[in-house]
Design a protein around this motif. Structure first.
Motif, PDB file in Angstrom:
ATOM      1  N   THR A 155      50.148 142.764 -32.833  1.00 41.67           N
ATOM      2  CA  THR A 155      50.018 143.391 -34.157  1.00 41.67           C
ATOM      3  C   THR A 155      51.169 142.990 -35.073  1.00 41.67           C
ATOM      4  N   GLN A 156      52.360 142.867 -34.514  1.00 42.11           N
ATOM      5  CA  GLN A 156      53.519 142.437 -35.297  1.00 42.11           C
ATOM      6  C   GLN A 156      53.354 140.989 -35.741  1.00 42.11           C
ATOM      7  N   VAL A 157      52.831 140.152 -34.854  1.00 44.94           N
ATOM      8  CA  VAL A 157      52.608 138.740 -35.175  1.00 44.94           C
ATOM      9  C   VAL A 157      51.624 138.637 -36.335  1.00 44.94           C
ATOM     10  N   LYS A 158      50.521 139.384 -36.274  1.00 47.50           N
ATOM     11  CA  LYS A 158      49.521 139.345 -37.347  1.00 47.50           C
ATOM     12  C   LYS A 158      50.126 139.790 -38.672  1.00 47.50           C
ATOM     13  N   GLU A 159      50.907 140.846 -38.627  1.00 47.85           N
ATOM     14  CA  GLU A 159      51.537 141.367 -39.840  1.00 47.85           C
ATOM     15  C   GLU A 159      52.492 140.337 -40.442  1.00 47.85           C
ATOM     16  N   MET A 160      53.339 139.753 -39.613  1.00 48.97           N
ATOM     17  CA  MET A 160      54.322 138.790 -40.105  1.00 48.97           C
ATOM     18  C   MET A 160      53.662 137.481 -40.524  1.00 48.97           C
ATOM     19  N   ALA A 161      52.558 137.117 -39.879  1.00 50.04           N
ATOM     20  CA  ALA A 161      51.846 135.885 -40.239  1.00 50.04           C
ATOM     21  C   ALA A 161      51.301 135.970 -41.662  1.00 50.04           C
ATOM     22  N   SER A 162      50.980 137.159 -42.113  1.00 52.11           N
ATOM     23  CA  SER A 162      50.470 137.316 -43.476  1.00 52.11           C
ATOM     24  C   SER A 162      51.541 136.992 -44.519  1.00 52.11           C
ATOM     25  N   GLU A 163      52.801 137.003 -44.113  1.00 52.75           N
ATOM     26  CA  GLU A 163      53.912 136.691 -45.016  1.00 52.75           C
ATOM     27  C   GLU A 163      54.174 135.193 -45.120  1.00 52.75           C
ATOM     28  N   VAL A 164      53.547 134.399 -44.246  1.00 52.22           N
ATOM     29  CA  VAL A 164      53.696 132.933 -44.276  1.00 52.22           C
ATOM     30  C   VAL A 164      52.296 132.300 -44.216  1.00 52.22           C
ATOM     31  N   PRO A 165      51.529 132.424 -45.304  1.00 46.75           N
ATOM     32  CA  PRO A 165      50.117 132.030 -45.283  1.00 46.75           C
ATOM     33  C   PRO A 165      49.858 130.542 -45.015  1.00 46.75           C
ATOM     34  N   ASP A 166      50.842 129.687 -45.224  1.00 47.36           N
ATOM     35  CA  ASP A 166      50.654 128.255 -44.959  1.00 47.36           C
ATOM     36  C   ASP A 166      50.775 127.924 -43.474  1.00 47.36           C
ATOM     37  N   TRP A 167      51.162 128.885 -42.677  1.00 53.21           N
ATOM     38  CA  TRP A 167      51.376 128.689 -41.252  1.00 53.21           C
ATOM     39  C   TRP A 167      50.231 129.316 -40.462  1.00 53.21           C
ATOM     40  N   LYS A 168      49.950 128.739 -39.283  1.00 52.53           N
ATOM     41  CA  LYS A 168      48.912 129.276 -38.399  1.00 52.53           C
ATOM     42  C   LYS A 168      49.532 129.654 -37.062  1.00 52.53           C
ATOM     43  N   VAL A 169      49.089 130.766 -36.537  1.00 55.96           N
ATOM     44  CA  VAL A 169      49.510 131.170 -35.197  1.00 55.96           C
ATOM     45  C   VAL A 169      48.562 130.503 -34.219  1.00 55.96           C
ATOM     46  N   GLU A 170      49.138 129.727 -33.297  1.00 55.69           N
ATOM     47  CA  GLU A 170      48.361 129.058 -32.256  1.00 55.69           C
ATOM     48  C   GLU A 170      49.008 129.392 -30.915  1.00 55.69           C
ATOM     49  N   GLY A 171      48.435 130.369 -30.245  1.00 57.85           N
ATOM     50  CA  GLY A 171      49.009 130.810 -28.971  1.00 57.85           C
ATOM     51  C   GLY A 171      50.379 131.409 -29.189  1.00 57.85           C
ATOM     52  N   LYS A 172      51.389 130.806 -28.579  1.00 56.67           N
ATOM     53  CA  LYS A 172      52.760 131.301 -28.691  1.00 56.67           C
ATOM     54  C   LYS A 172      53.564 130.511 -29.716  1.00 56.67           C
ATOM     55  N   GLU A 173      52.865 129.818 -30.622  1.00 55.79           N
ATOM     56  CA  GLU A 173      53.535 128.995 -31.626  1.00 55.79           C
ATOM     57  C   GLU A 173      53.064 129.346 -33.028  1.00 55.79           C
ATOM     58  N   LEU A 174      53.954 129.087 -33.961  1.00 57.61           N
ATOM     59  CA  LEU A 174      53.657 129.160 -35.377  1.00 57.61           C
ATOM     60  C   LEU A 174      53.676 127.707 -35.840  1.00 57.61           C
ATOM     61  N   LYS A 175      52.604 127.248 -36.476  1.00 61.13           N
ATOM     62  CA  LYS A 175      52.467 125.822 -36.739  1.00 61.13           C
ATOM     63  C   LYS A 175      52.029 125.563 -38.175  1.00 61.13           C
ATOM     64  N   GLN A 176      52.549 124.461 -38.724  1.00 62.81           N
ATOM     65  CA  GLN A 176      52.123 124.001 -40.034  1.00 62.81           C
ATOM     66  C   GLN A 176      52.049 122.476 -40.028  1.00 62.81           C
ATOM     67  N   VAL A 177      50.990 121.953 -40.647  1.00 58.17           N
ATOM     68  CA  VAL A 177      50.818 120.512 -40.816  1.00 58.17           C
ATOM     69  C   VAL A 177      50.951 120.219 -42.299  1.00 58.17           C
ATOM     70  N   MET A 178      51.867 119.309 -42.635  1.00 59.51           N
ATOM     71  CA  MET A 178      52.108 118.959 -44.032  1.00 59.51           C
ATOM     72  C   MET A 178      51.885 117.475 -44.246  1.00 59.51           C
ATOM     73  N   LYS A 179      51.247 117.144 -45.352  1.00 57.41           N
ATOM     74  CA  LYS A 179      51.028 115.739 -45.704  1.00 57.41           C
ATOM     75  C   LYS A 179      51.856 115.416 -46.940  1.00 57.41           C
ATOM     76  N   PHE A 180      52.455 114.244 -46.901  1.00 54.95           N
ATOM     77  CA  PHE A 180      53.285 113.764 -48.000  1.00 54.95           C
ATOM     78  C   PHE A 180      52.720 112.456 -48.525  1.00 54.95           C
ATOM     79  N   LYS A 181      53.233 111.984 -49.653  1.00 53.85           N
ATOM     80  CA  LYS A 181      52.654 110.778 -50.256  1.00 53.85           C
ATOM     81  C   LYS A 181      52.897 109.519 -49.417  1.00 53.85           C
ATOM     82  N   ASP A 182      53.981 109.512 -48.640  1.00 51.22           N
ATOM     83  CA  ASP A 182      54.273 108.341 -47.812  1.00 51.22           C
ATOM     84  C   ASP A 182      55.287 108.716 -46.731  1.00 51.22           C
ATOM     85  N   PHE A 183      55.628 107.749 -45.893  1.00 51.98           N
ATOM     86  CA  PHE A 183      56.550 107.960 -44.777  1.00 51.98           C
ATOM     87  C   PHE A 183      57.939 108.384 -45.257  1.00 51.98           C
ATOM     88  N   VAL A 184      58.440 107.726 -46.289  1.00 50.43           N
ATOM     89  CA  VAL A 184      59.791 108.023 -46.778  1.00 50.43           C
ATOM     90  C   VAL A 184      59.884 109.467 -47.266  1.00 50.43           C
TER      91      VAL A 184
END
Length: 93
Positions: free
Chosen positions: A8-37
């Motif tokens: 319940t605490q994880v769900k509550e706190m996850a709402s404060e970081v909407p760009d992140w996803k809870v996956e099992g025991k991890e908090l994860k985000q995938v970000m894309k940028f214009k290029d490698f640099v």
């Protein structure tokens, strides 16, 4: 050592970081940028806050895509430290 959060605490706190996803025991985000640099520039911005917090994300880089995973390995799951670091990382974009 930080305490692992209850579901319940994880769900509550996850709402404060909407760009992140809870996956099992991890908090994860995938970000894309214009290029490698640009992706690497972003990854380099993570060094200072991670060192200051003593909490280091797992990072995977594939050209312009950066995947960040947070978990408290020593506690065995998600803690408040993970959500605090997610907020810091989100503010760097």
């Amino acid at each position: 050592m930080a305490e692992v959060l209850q579901e319940t605490q994880v769900k509550e706190m996850a709402s404060e970081v909407p760009d992140w996803k809870v996956e099992g025991k991890e908090l994860k985000q995938v970000m894309k940028f214009k290029d490698f640099v640009t992706a690497m520039d972003f990854v380099n911005k993570l060094i200072e806050p991670a060192e200051a917090a003593g909490h280091h994300p797992d990072i995977a880089i594939s050209y312009n895509t950066v995947t960040i995973s947070l978990t408290s390995h020593d506690a065995g799951g998600l803690t408040e430290k993970d959500f605090a670091m997610a907020k810091q990382i989100s503010s760097l974009k």
